[in-house]
Motif scaffolding. Structure first.
Motif, PDB file in Angstrom:
ATOM      1  N   ASN A  15       9.923   0.201 -50.586  1.00 48.32           N
ATOM      2  CA  ASN A  15       8.975  -0.086 -49.509  1.00 48.32           C
ATOM      3  C   ASN A  15       8.351   1.233 -49.054  1.00 48.32           C
ATOM      4  O   ASN A  15       9.039   2.083 -48.490  1.00 48.32           O
ATOM      5  N   PRO A  16       7.042   1.444 -49.285  1.00 52.10           N
ATOM      6  CA  PRO A  16       6.425   2.723 -48.913  1.00 52.10           C
ATOM      7  C   PRO A  16       6.578   3.052 -47.430  1.00 52.10           C
ATOM      8  O   PRO A  16       6.600   4.236 -47.060  1.00 52.10           O
ATOM      9  N   LEU A  17       6.689   2.019 -46.582  1.00 48.61           N
ATOM     10  CA  LEU A  17       6.789   2.263 -45.145  1.00 48.61           C
ATOM     11  C   LEU A  17       8.160   2.822 -44.738  1.00 48.61           C
ATOM     12  O   LEU A  17       8.370   3.151 -43.568  1.00 48.61           O
ATOM     13  N   ASP A  18       9.062   2.920 -45.703  1.00 47.45           N
ATOM     14  CA  ASP A  18      10.352   3.560 -45.418  1.00 47.45           C
ATOM     15  C   ASP A  18      10.277   5.074 -45.599  1.00 47.45           C
ATOM     16  O   ASP A  18      11.271   5.770 -45.383  1.00 47.45           O
ATOM     17  N   TYR A  19       9.099   5.578 -45.992  1.00 48.92           N
ATOM     18  CA  TYR A  19       8.941   7.001 -46.272  1.00 48.92           C
ATOM     19  C   TYR A  19       7.908   7.603 -45.329  1.00 48.92           C
ATOM     20  O   TYR A  19       6.972   6.939 -44.885  1.00 48.92           O
ATOM     21  N   ALA A  20       8.041   8.886 -45.042  1.00 45.99           N
ATOM     22  CA  ALA A  20       7.251   9.527 -43.983  1.00 45.99           C
ATOM     23  C   ALA A  20       5.757   9.576 -44.302  1.00 45.99           C
ATOM     24  O   ALA A  20       4.922   9.221 -43.465  1.00 45.99           O
ATOM     25  N   LEU A  21       5.396  10.032 -45.514  1.00 41.89           N
ATOM     26  CA  LEU A  21       3.982  10.255 -45.817  1.00 41.89           C
ATOM     27  C   LEU A  21       3.162   8.970 -45.820  1.00 41.89           C
ATOM     28  O   LEU A  21       2.141   8.893 -45.116  1.00 41.89           O
ATOM     29  N   PRO A  22       3.536   7.929 -46.594  1.00 44.38           N
ATOM     30  CA  PRO A  22       2.715   6.706 -46.565  1.00 44.38           C
ATOM     31  C   PRO A  22       2.680   6.060 -45.183  1.00 44.38           C
ATOM     32  O   PRO A  22       1.666   5.489 -44.795  1.00 44.38           O
ATOM     33  N   LEU A  23       3.777   6.184 -44.425  1.00 45.55           N
ATOM     34  CA  LEU A  23       3.806   5.574 -43.098  1.00 45.55           C
ATOM     35  C   LEU A  23       2.834   6.294 -42.149  1.00 45.55           C
ATOM     36  O   LEU A  23       2.068   5.649 -41.421  1.00 45.55           O
ATOM     37  N   VAL A  24       2.817   7.622 -42.167  1.00 37.83           N
ATOM     38  CA  VAL A  24       1.918   8.342 -41.260  1.00 37.83           C
ATOM     39  C   VAL A  24       0.463   8.145 -41.687  1.00 37.83           C
ATOM     40  O   VAL A  24      -0.440   8.104 -40.830  1.00 37.83           O
ATOM     41  N   ILE A  25       0.199   7.989 -42.991  1.00 37.78           N
ATOM     42  CA  ILE A  25      -1.168   7.689 -43.443  1.00 37.78           C
ATOM     43  C   ILE A  25      -1.610   6.339 -42.892  1.00 37.78           C
ATOM     44  O   ILE A  25      -2.734   6.186 -42.382  1.00 37.78           O
ATOM     45  N   LEU A  26      -0.735   5.335 -42.983  1.00 34.47           N
ATOM     46  CA  LEU A  26      -1.063   4.015 -42.434  1.00 34.47           C
ATOM     47  C   LEU A  26      -1.299   4.096 -40.929  1.00 34.47           C
ATOM     48  O   LEU A  26      -2.239   3.483 -40.400  1.00 34.47           O
ATOM     49  N   GLN A  27      -0.458   4.843 -40.229  1.00 35.10           N
ATOM     50  CA  GLN A  27      -0.617   4.965 -38.787  1.00 35.10           C
ATOM     51  C   GLN A  27      -1.959   5.608 -38.422  1.00 35.10           C
ATOM     52  O   GLN A  27      -2.670   5.130 -37.529  1.00 35.10           O
ATOM     53  N   ILE A  28      -2.332   6.689 -39.126  1.00 33.75           N
ATOM     54  CA  ILE A  28      -3.600   7.360 -38.840  1.00 33.75           C
ATOM     55  C   ILE A  28      -4.778   6.420 -39.090  1.00 33.75           C
ATOM     56  O   ILE A  28      -5.705   6.321 -38.274  1.00 33.75           O
ATOM     57  N   CYS A  29      -4.762   5.707 -40.234  1.00 29.97           N
ATOM     58  CA  CYS A  29      -5.857   4.783 -40.548  1.00 29.97           C
ATOM     59  C   CYS A  29      -5.961   3.675 -39.510  1.00 29.97           C
ATOM     60  O   CYS A  29      -7.067   3.319 -39.069  1.00 29.97           O
ATOM     61  N   LEU A  30      -4.824   3.122 -39.102  1.00 27.75           N
ATOM     62  CA  LEU A  30      -4.832   2.058 -38.102  1.00 27.75           C
ATOM     63  C   LEU A  30      -5.378   2.560 -36.769  1.00 27.75           C
ATOM     64  O   LEU A  30      -6.183   1.885 -36.109  1.00 27.75           O
ATOM     65  N   VAL A  31      -4.973   3.746 -36.384  1.00 24.20           N
ATOM     66  CA  VAL A  31      -5.432   4.322 -35.118  1.00 24.20           C
ATOM     67  C   VAL A  31      -6.944   4.525 -35.141  1.00 24.20           C
ATOM     68  O   VAL A  31      -7.658   4.195 -34.178  1.00 24.20           O
ATOM     69  N   ILE A  32      -7.458   5.067 -36.246  1.00 23.79           N
ATOM     70  CA  ILE A  32      -8.903   5.320 -36.339  1.00 23.79           C
ATOM     71  C   ILE A  32      -9.684   4.012 -36.280  1.00 23.79           C
ATOM     72  O   ILE A  32     -10.702   3.903 -35.570  1.00 23.79           O
ATOM     73  N   VAL A  33      -9.234   2.996 -37.007  1.00 25.98           N
ATOM     74  CA  VAL A  33      -9.938   1.707 -37.020  1.00 25.98           C
ATOM     75  C   VAL A  33      -9.958   1.088 -35.623  1.00 25.98           C
ATOM     76  O   VAL A  33     -11.007   0.631 -35.137  1.00 25.98           O
ATOM     77  N   VAL A  34      -8.806   1.085 -34.953  1.00 23.71           N
ATOM     78  CA  VAL A  34      -8.716   0.457 -33.627  1.00 23.71           C
ATOM     79  C   VAL A  34      -9.552   1.222 -32.601  1.00 23.71           C
ATOM     80  O   VAL A  34     -10.336   0.625 -31.848  1.00 23.71           O
ATOM     81  N   THR A  35      -9.421   2.548 -32.551  1.00 31.96           N
ATOM     82  CA  THR A  35     -10.127   3.315 -31.519  1.00 31.96           C
ATOM     83  C   THR A  35     -11.636   3.323 -31.763  1.00 31.96           C
ATOM     84  O   THR A  35     -12.414   3.184 -30.817  1.00 31.96           O
ATOM     85  N   ARG A  36     -12.067   3.466 -33.016  1.00 40.55           N
ATOM     86  CA  ARG A  36     -13.503   3.444 -33.291  1.00 40.55           C
ATOM     87  C   ARG A  36     -14.094   2.050 -33.067  1.00 40.55           C
ATOM     88  O   ARG A  36     -15.231   1.911 -32.608  1.00 40.55           O
ATOM     89  N   GLY A  37     -13.323   1.011 -33.387  1.00 42.06           N
ATOM     90  CA  GLY A  37     -13.788  -0.347 -33.118  1.00 42.06           C
ATOM     91  C   GLY A  37     -13.975  -0.597 -31.632  1.00 42.06           C
ATOM     92  O   GLY A  37     -14.986  -1.168 -31.198  1.00 42.06           O
ATOM     93  N   LEU A  38     -13.018  -0.146 -30.830  1.00 42.05           N
ATOM     94  CA  LEU A  38     -13.143  -0.304 -29.379  1.00 42.05           C
ATOM     95  C   LEU A  38     -14.300   0.534 -28.831  1.00 42.05           C
ATOM     96  O   LEU A  38     -15.016   0.095 -27.922  1.00 42.05           O
ATOM     97  N   ALA A  39     -14.484   1.733 -29.379  1.00 42.37           N
ATOM     98  CA  ALA A  39     -15.601   2.572 -28.936  1.00 42.37           C
ATOM     99  C   ALA A  39     -16.931   1.873 -29.203  1.00 42.37           C
ATOM    100  O   ALA A  39     -17.849   1.926 -28.369  1.00 42.37           O
ATOM    101  N   TYR A  40     -17.034   1.203 -30.338  1.00 43.45           N
ATOM    102  CA  TYR A  40     -18.266   0.465 -30.657  1.00 43.45           C
ATOM    103  C   TYR A  40     -18.472  -0.693 -29.677  1.00 43.45           C
ATOM    104  O   TYR A  40     -19.598  -0.935 -29.209  1.00 43.45           O
TER     105      TYR A  40
END
Length: 804
Positions: A15-40
């Motif tokens: 499970n990639p989410l059990d490892y630091a790098l893929p998990l932090v990449i997912l977190q960054i992408c999710l944060v950008i999508v949510v914050t930019r969507g709300l900004a729009y």
């Protein structure tokens, strides 16, 4: 983490989410999508992006999506928070460095007495009220009675007295108040507030240690020593690097890397001292020299990655610690209301009272009060440090975060409702000449440009248009159009442009390449160009142009074409947003409008007046726009270095009103009389020819004979069939002259004559104009969100001595 940094892939059964790098990449992408969507989504409410980022953080935390333990454990598990918080704090560290770069200590020293008084009262009053509020918190929230008392009092005072300097700058820019007297006063007061708040926060952190008071004293003394070392030892080093990075030359990579390393080292030192790593980065930013290009290059290198990618992580990190569910019961919600009221009363009341004491009108005083109540990132920094130091518990933290969100959210709508800028009266500034063909005083031109590459053509066009001077001289205002994003560099440019009340350029040592170009023009020409600036987002920058034209009483506005010339001779579009700017200016301008298609008139440098040798071709089909273009060509014909060829085409549309035909004849006769009076017809510098071309092919062939000229001058909407299939804002003839189908080195000036009957929105500048029915184009623009914004006159005007 279960398996270290990177996984071996899902196909290996991991499970990639059990490892630091893929998990932090997912977190960054999710944060950008949510914050930019709300900004729009919040853009119609004209809210700064920090609001969307705070809300996004709260929504991803335990207050909303995080209420699902399955989501929280999968995407934001507790084991990942160390990595996430580390990345967030690195981003915050460099962002505070950028904030320090925005603050100019020299400008703060020059802060007027009024702004200084507003700043001090805006800190002292809410600080005292915050201390009073802290007693209610300690008595009402379980667990706070165990927190250290003195640090808690100071943290609450600082939290209520902060003004978010970067957020305030963006709100002022969004409302087009940044360069007004009110905006400058609010920014000056906020800058002093910002520095004072960081000093108070350092005091609070020093007091929040678990050791004895002697240790806190040592922390404070060591911090003072660090600040002194930064000014005495580090500042000369950074100044040396800035001096070795002159304008016009690339900054050496080693200087950029060395500065960023110094930021990290300073953060390490202040963390060792015990006053948080952020202070070191902030102090380095403050002492970086603001003159020249060095600070700007640092911003360019750092801000996009930090502000766009890493900084939103800090908001999510804060949101994951904010659990609105901890605010339960009437007592907790009552505390939230209490802290919001106290924050508003303290900040707004203190600022308003001081404004009234220094004779600032009531409306402006209320506006400044609400602007000074803006919170943002710095508020979250204070609250997070307080929570990490065990000064605030979860409930107090959540209450204070919601207070910061509410006070910032209400700023924009309340300021829009309260502040109504005064209009200049007709008696003060009579606006008579709105067309080139007019004969009422000087020809005032507002010439806009996007960047340095537009300046040579613009200045050469000004030289061509200067005429013979005398009673109707040429007055030019050059407006630099700068798109405002969420980047720091645009705000920093505003601070540099406002030094010593200069409207556009940095008046201190170190001249930009743009400034040098305008200064050189003063030496080579008899026309003086008065520079201005407009910094706004592209959706509203047309209002800056329109209001400046009204304020300067311009007869014509020159805007750049929305496409730029490439090395292969083709045009590349800057985007639909730039196209929309031109269309809005064409529809709403209070005067005539010209669109300049730049093909490099005169080359890449400005041509001296005595060396000017250009040929101009004016295509006359008839109609009001062509008559206006003919008047401009007549002015060009007065220049001794210009040859003008006027080709008059018979209209190939069957119905031409008698009134229009008579006006066309009168315009042609006036042109002939003007050039004859100037002696241009005798020396052969002006040729007038009649063309019988009626079909499209005949017109194209006739125009092709003039393709070797330097400039085409045409009307925007002549009574002729389109020469290309798809026309844009240049009209049926201008679109052909700018198309790849027409091979020419000539620049093109397409002119639209001002007519309030066909400029529906310009009637707000002309009380005598009849309000016609809205057109389909108006309706589309209104639906796109173009309407409803307040119109604010551009504040800077030349002094009477400049106009003399």
């Amino acid at each position: 983490m279960a398996g270290g940094v990177a996984s071996h892939g899902a196909f290996q059964g991991e499970n990639p989410l059990d490892y630091a790098l893929p998990l932090v990449i997912l977190q960054i992408c999710l944060v950008i999508v949510v914050t930019r969507g709300l900004a729009y989504l919040l853009r119609p409410l004209r809210q700064p992006r920090v609001i969307a980022e705070i809300i996004g953080g709260i929504l991803l935390g335990p207050s909303a999506l995080g209420r699902s333990t399955k989501f929280l454990n999968a995407v934001f598990p507790a084991r990942s928070m160390t990595v996430l918080d580390t990345l967030a704090n690195i981003g915050l560290l460099f962002f505070l460095f950028l904030v320090g770069l925005e603050l100019d200590l020299n400008a703060i020293r020059r802060t007027g007495k009024k702004a200084l008084a507003i700043s001090l009262s805006g800190i002292a009053v809410p600080f005292v009220i915050g201390i009073g509020t802290s007693f209610a918190f300690r008595a009402s929230i379980p667990g706070l009675e165990d927190s250290p008392k003195a640090p808690f009092l100071v943290f609450m005072g600082v939290a209520l007295s902060i003004t978010a300097f970067p957020v305030l700058a963006r709100i002022l820019t969004e409302l087009k108040l940044l360069t007004t007297d009110l905006g400058r006063m609010a920014m000056s007061a906020a800058a002093v507030d910002d520095v004072t708040a960081w000093i108070l926060l350092a005091l609070a952190i020093a007091l929040s240690g678990t050791g004895s008071p002697i240790i806190s004293l040592w922390v404070l003394l060591t911090a003072v020593g660090f600040v002194a070392a930064v000014f005495v030892l580090l500042r000369p080093v950074l100044a040396w690097m800035a001096r070795r990075s002159p304008d016009g030359e690339p900054v050496k990579e080693v200087y950029v890397v060395a500065t960023l390393a110094i930021v990290l080292a300073a953060g390490f030192v202040t963390d060792v001292i015990g006053i948080h790593a952020l202070f070191g980065a902030f102090m380095v930013g403050i002492v970086v020299p603001k003159d020249g290009q060095f600070a700007g290059v640092l911003i360019e290198k750092v801000e996009e990655l930090i502000s766009g990618l890493f900084l939103p992580l800090y908001f999510v990190s804060s949101g994951l610690k904010t659990n609105v569910a901890t605010i339960s019961g009437a007592k907790s919600w009552g505390l939230l209301v209490l802290v919001i009221v106290n924050a508003c009363v303290g900040k707004i009341g203190g600022a308003v009272a001081t404004c009234l004491l220094v004779k600032i009108p009531f409306r402006e005083a209320i506006t400044i009060g609400f602007l000074m109540n803006t919170k943002g990132l710095v508020e979250l920094v204070v609250l997070n440090i307080g929570r990490d130091r065990k000064v605030l518990n979860d409930e107090a933290f959540a209450i204070m975060v919601l207070m910061a969100l509410f006070t910032t959210f209400i700023t924009t709508p309340i300021v829009m409702a309260v502040y109504k800028p005064a209009r200049p009266s007709a008696a003060q500034a009579p606006y008579k000449r709105r067309t080139i063909a007019g004969d009422d005083g000087d020809l005032r031109v507002l010439a806009c440009f996007h960047g340095y590459r537009n300046i040579p053509t613009l200045l050469n066009l000004v030289e061509l248009s200067r005429g013979t001077g005398g009673r109707h001289r040429l007055v030019v205002y050059a407006m630099h159009l700068i798109e405002l994003s969420e980047r720091s560099s645009a705000i920093s440019m505003v601070h540099r442009t406002r030094r010593n009340a200069m409207p556009f350029f940095n008046s201190n040592k170190g001249s930009s390449t743009t400034e040098v170009a305008f200064e050189a023009f003063q030496q080579l020409s008899t026309v003086r160009v008065r520079p201005m600036t407009a910094i706004s987002d592209l959706e509203t920058i047309h209002r800056d142009i329109i209001d400046s034209a009204s304020n300067k009483r311009a007869a014509v506005v020159i805007v750049p074409y929305h496409k730029t010339l490439q090395h292969d001779g083709t045009f590349h579009s800057l985007g639909s947003a730039y196209h929309a700017v031109n269309k809005r200016v064409l529809r709403e301008a209070p005067c005539s409008v010209a669109i300049l298609v730049d093909r490099g008139l005169g080359g890449h440098s400005q041509v001296a007046a005595q060396n000017v040798a250009f040929s101009v071709a004016m295509l006359f089909f008839g109609g009001p726009d062509d008559r206006e273009a003919l008047a401009y060509a007549a002015r060009m014909a007065e220049h001794p270095g210009i040859t003008v060829t006027v080709s008059r085409f018979q209209p190939n549309r069957p119905a031409v009103a008698e009134e229009d035909a008579a006006a066309d004849e009168a315009a042609v006769e006036a042109f002939k009389a003007r050039v004859a009076g100037a002696g241009a017809e005798d020396d052969g510098s002006v040729r007038f020819e009649e063309r019988e071309a009626r079909s499209r092919e005949e017109v194209v062939d006739a125009v092709g004979l003039l393709s070797k000229c330097n400039v085409f001058v045409v009307g925007r909407m002549p009574p002729t069939a389109p020469l290309v299939e798809n026309t844009d804002e240049l009209g049926p003839v201008g679109s052909y002259l700018a198309s790849p189908e027409f091979k020419t080195p000539a620049s093109v000036l397409v002119i639209k004559r001002y007519d309030p009957a066909t400029n529906p929105k310009s009637r707000r500048f002309d009380p005598k104009a009849r309000p016609p029915a809205a057109t389909d184009e108006d309706t589309m623009d209104e639906e796109a969100g173009d309407g409803g914004a307040a119109v604010v006159p551009v504040p800077w005007s030349p002094s009477p001595s400049e106009l003399a």
